[in-house]
Motif scaffolding. Structure first.
Motif, PDB file in Angstrom:
ATOM      1  N   VAL A 233       1.066  -0.819   0.330  1.00 42.70           N
ATOM      2  CA  VAL A 233      -0.017  -0.300  -0.061  1.00 42.70           C
ATOM      3  C   VAL A 233       0.773   1.311  -0.080  1.00 42.70           C
ATOM      4  O   VAL A 233       0.190   2.690  -0.812  1.00 42.70           O
ATOM      5  N   ASP A 234       1.934   1.460   0.464  1.00 39.77           N
ATOM      6  CA  ASP A 234       2.898   2.698   0.461  1.00 39.77           C
ATOM      7  C   ASP A 234       3.399   2.887  -0.969  1.00 39.77           C
ATOM      8  O   ASP A 234       3.850   3.926  -0.867  1.00 39.77           O
ATOM      9  N   ILE A 235       3.841   1.436  -1.210  1.00 38.69           N
ATOM     10  CA  ILE A 235       4.451   1.814  -2.768  1.00 38.69           C
ATOM     11  C   ILE A 235       3.609   2.214  -3.301  1.00 38.69           C
ATOM     12  O   ILE A 235       3.616   3.395  -4.379  1.00 38.69           O
ATOM     13  N   ALA A 236       2.108   1.945  -3.599  1.00 34.07           N
ATOM     14  CA  ALA A 236       0.993   2.425  -4.132  1.00 34.07           C
ATOM     15  C   ALA A 236       1.167   4.138  -3.980  1.00 34.07           C
ATOM     16  O   ALA A 236       1.262   4.806  -4.859  1.00 34.07           O
ATOM     17  N   ARG A 237       0.930   4.319  -2.500  1.00 38.45           N
ATOM     18  CA  ARG A 237       0.732   5.464  -2.096  1.00 38.45           C
ATOM     19  C   ARG A 237       1.746   6.504  -2.928  1.00 38.45           C
ATOM     20  O   ARG A 237       1.317   7.609  -2.876  1.00 38.45           O
ATOM     21  N   ALA A 238       2.828   5.995  -2.595  1.00 42.90           N
ATOM     22  CA  ALA A 238       4.362   6.353  -2.915  1.00 42.90           C
ATOM     23  C   ALA A 238       4.365   7.389  -4.301  1.00 42.90           C
ATOM     24  O   ALA A 238       4.340   8.739  -4.606  1.00 42.90           O
ATOM     25  N   THR A 239       3.650   6.521  -5.552  1.00 44.07           N
ATOM     26  CA  THR A 239       3.237   6.870  -6.915  1.00 44.07           C
ATOM     27  C   THR A 239       2.687   8.189  -6.584  1.00 44.07           C
ATOM     28  O   THR A 239       2.755   9.083  -8.126  1.00 44.07           O
ATOM     29  N   ARG A 240       1.636   7.852  -6.555  1.00 49.92           N
ATOM     30  CA  ARG A 240       0.338   9.319  -5.868  1.00 49.92           C
ATOM     31  C   ARG A 240       1.165  10.657  -5.511  1.00 49.92           C
ATOM     32  O   ARG A 240       0.329  11.325  -6.150  1.00 49.92           O
ATOM     33  N   GLU A 241       2.451   9.875  -4.697  1.00 48.79           N
ATOM     34  CA  GLU A 241       2.933  11.424  -4.748  1.00 48.79           C
ATOM     35  C   GLU A 241       4.140  12.760  -5.440  1.00 48.79           C
ATOM     36  O   GLU A 241       4.041  12.833  -5.065  1.00 48.79           O
ATOM     37  N   SER A 242       4.278  11.421  -6.547  1.00 47.75           N
ATOM     38  CA  SER A 242       5.084  11.745  -7.141  1.00 47.75           C
ATOM     39  C   SER A 242       5.313  12.825  -7.694  1.00 47.75           C
ATOM     40  O   SER A 242       3.908  13.278  -8.798  1.00 47.75           O
ATOM     41  N   PRO A 243       5.590  13.561  -7.797  1.00 48.01           N
ATOM     42  CA  PRO A 243       5.637  15.339  -9.010  1.00 48.01           C
ATOM     43  C   PRO A 243       5.672  14.879 -10.115  1.00 48.01           C
ATOM     44  O   PRO A 243       5.496  15.660 -10.729  1.00 48.01           O
ATOM     45  N   SER A 244       6.062  14.163 -10.322  1.00 47.90           N
ATOM     46  CA  SER A 244       6.608  13.416 -12.511  1.00 47.90           C
ATOM     47  C   SER A 244       4.925  12.655 -12.715  1.00 47.90           C
ATOM     48  O   SER A 244       5.363  12.882 -13.721  1.00 47.90           O
ATOM     49  N   LEU A 245       4.183  12.399 -11.621  1.00 47.15           N
ATOM     50  CA  LEU A 245       3.323  11.713 -12.146  1.00 47.15           C
ATOM     51  C   LEU A 245       2.087  12.193 -12.296  1.00 47.15           C
ATOM     52  O   LEU A 245       1.458  12.619 -10.775  1.00 47.15           O
ATOM     53  N   SER A 246       0.927  12.247 -13.106  1.00 52.19           N
ATOM     54  CA  SER A 246      -0.124  12.478 -13.088  1.00 52.19           C
ATOM     55  C   SER A 246      -1.317  11.618 -12.805  1.00 52.19           C
ATOM     56  O   SER A 246      -2.012  11.894 -12.335  1.00 52.19           O
ATOM     57  N   LEU A 247      -0.782  10.304 -13.022  1.00 53.55           N
ATOM     58  CA  LEU A 247      -1.347   9.193 -13.036  1.00 53.55           C
ATOM     59  C   LEU A 247      -0.645   8.648 -11.823  1.00 53.55           C
ATOM     60  O   LEU A 247       0.160   7.722 -12.427  1.00 53.55           O
ATOM     61  N   GLY A 248      -0.823   7.716 -10.857  1.00 48.23           N
ATOM     62  CA  GLY A 248       0.086   6.803  -9.782  1.00 48.23           C
ATOM     63  C   GLY A 248      -0.984   5.796  -9.597  1.00 48.23           C
ATOM     64  O   GLY A 248      -2.443   5.207 -10.763  1.00 48.23           O
ATOM     65  N   VAL A 249      -0.408   4.622  -8.725  1.00 49.56           N
ATOM     66  CA  VAL A 249      -0.848   2.920  -8.652  1.00 49.56           C
ATOM     67  C   VAL A 249      -2.621   3.227  -7.924  1.00 49.56           C
ATOM     68  O   VAL A 249      -2.234   4.003  -6.777  1.00 49.56           O
ATOM     69  N   SER A 250      -3.195   2.838  -8.677  1.00 51.75           N
ATOM     70  CA  SER A 250      -5.096   2.440  -8.276  1.00 51.75           C
ATOM     71  C   SER A 250      -5.055   1.342  -6.887  1.00 51.75           C
ATOM     72  O   SER A 250      -4.380   0.552  -6.916  1.00 51.75           O
ATOM     73  N   PRO A 251      -5.558   1.909  -6.381  1.00 53.50           N
ATOM     74  CA  PRO A 251      -6.091   0.947  -5.703  1.00 53.50           C
ATOM     75  C   PRO A 251      -6.092  -1.065  -5.932  1.00 53.50           C
ATOM     76  O   PRO A 251      -5.425  -1.651  -5.939  1.00 53.50           O
ATOM     77  N   ARG A 252      -7.053  -0.746  -7.563  1.00 50.23           N
ATOM     78  CA  ARG A 252      -6.259  -1.905  -8.699  1.00 50.23           C
ATOM     79  C   ARG A 252      -5.635  -2.575  -8.462  1.00 50.23           C
ATOM     80  O   ARG A 252      -4.633  -3.643  -8.328  1.00 50.23           O
ATOM     81  N   GLY A 253      -4.360  -1.954  -8.798  1.00 50.98           N
ATOM     82  CA  GLY A 253      -3.072  -1.941  -9.319  1.00 50.98           C
ATOM     83  C   GLY A 253      -2.302  -2.763  -7.845  1.00 50.98           C
ATOM     84  O   GLY A 253      -1.608  -2.849  -8.004  1.00 50.98           O
ATOM     85  N   ALA A 254      -2.333  -2.685  -6.390  1.00 50.54           N
ATOM     86  CA  ALA A 254      -1.635  -2.726  -5.274  1.00 50.54           C
ATOM     87  C   ALA A 254      -2.745  -3.994  -4.870  1.00 50.54           C
ATOM     88  O   ALA A 254      -1.216  -4.688  -5.032  1.00 50.54           O
TER      89      ALA A 254
END
Length: 331
Positions: free
Chosen positions: A246-267
């Protein structure tokens, strides 16, 4: 109690350990025809054990088609291939209603999706309308035509190949469809030693359209896949490892380089694929290393770069690696 009544029924499924041995043997069997793509073979096996699908990317000539044919031969399952083109229609994949000249009535003609391993070759060369025809099949294991729902055979796996999107005449897959692929595996250009072996095989008469002649035979069956799927479902995932995912997925959502992070489906997909990998490697529990081993293949295609990051040439894989490194590994 009589002897007949006390006799236990014969098992209908192979024991899990035997199923694992046979499925592990698939990798060596595919290697008789395909050189230097062990990671892709492992990814396909993980997807089968999870009931998922695989997106394979590589330049033309990296054995994507041969890989799927060889896998089908090693698993003793049916396979069909669809060459995606700009004029391909959805009914060409799912099937359609046709007039039966003898009965004088409409009947359903199955499309190539009614198989175990569907090779969707160069899926990004057809427009999104036709790409989306696979969505219901991939998500639900069924197709609906003329108001009637028809189940697909099991196991069912879509192995979609695509050339890199910067090639001319390609249509990038929409996010909704990308999210339906459990894994994305990249087939690299082989090393020099491997390429020498490939050319030598062809010089000796190897025909990529006849994998049986290369010695590829069935070493596992659909029953082994079914037994493996049941075993994977019992692989333990500790609360600490779940928190790590879960923390990995949330880290992608906080990345300034990404417009789309990992969703709960991805986790959830990462948890499933890590479970399958743990079972294939002989364990009944998931470790953080299993998660790290599958994180790239499971998550990279679910990420979207910010427009300015794309202009700067940022590599989405490097952004994912940075997010992974920012999350503490549980002990």
């Amino acid at each position: 109690m009589s002897e007949t009544a006390s006799t236990p029924p014969a098992p209908t499924d192979p024991p899990h350990d035997e199923a694992r041995e046979r499925l592990s043997a698939v990798r060596a069997e595919v290697g008789k025809a395909v050189v230097g793509q062990d990671a892709a073979v492992s990814g396909l096996l993980v997807a089968l054990l999870c009931g998922g699908h695989v997106l394979m990317e590589g330049v033309p000539g990296t054995a994507k088609t041969l890989l799927v044919r060889s896998l089908a031969g090693a698993l003793d399952v049916d396979t069909r291939r669809v060459q995606f083109t700009p004029d391909l229609m959805p009914g060409d994949i799912t099937g359609s209603m046709v007039i039966d000249s003898k009965a004088g009535a409409l009947s359903f003609r199955e499309g190539p999706v009614f198989t175990n391993l569907l090779l969707a070759d160069e899926i990004n060369r057809t427009p999104p309308k036709t790409q989306s025809a696979l969505l219901e099949a991939m998500e639900e294991g069924q197709v609906s035509v003329d108001g009637v729902t028809r189940r697909l055979p099991t196991p069912f796996l879509v192995a979609a190949t695509q050339n890199p999107v910067e090639y001319e005449g390609t249509y990038p897959l929409p996010e909704a469809q990308l999210d339906r692929f459990l894994l994305k595996v990249v087939l690299p250009i082989p090393e020099r030693v491997q390429e020498l072996e490939i050319v030598q095989r062809h010089a000796s008469g190897f025909d990529p359209r006849d994998v049986a002649a290369a010695g590829v035979g069935a070493v596992a069956t659909p029953a082994d896949i079914e037994a493996g799927q049941a075993a994977v479902g019992s692989v333990q995932v500790s609360p600490e490892v779940i928190g790590y995912i879960v923390d990995i997925a949330r880290a992608t959502r906080e990345s300034p380089s990404l417009s789309l992070g990992v969703s709960p489906r991805g986790a959830t997909a990462l948890m499933r694929s890590a479970r399958a990998w743990a079972w294939l490697t002989g364990r009944d529990f998931v470790t953080p290393d299993d998660v790290k081993a599958l994180a790239h293949a499971t998550l990279v295609h679910r990420l979207g770069l910010q427009p300015e990051a794309e202009l700067e040439g940022v590599d989405v894989a490097e952004v994912l690696a940075s997010a992974l490194n920012s999350v503490p590994v549980p002990r």
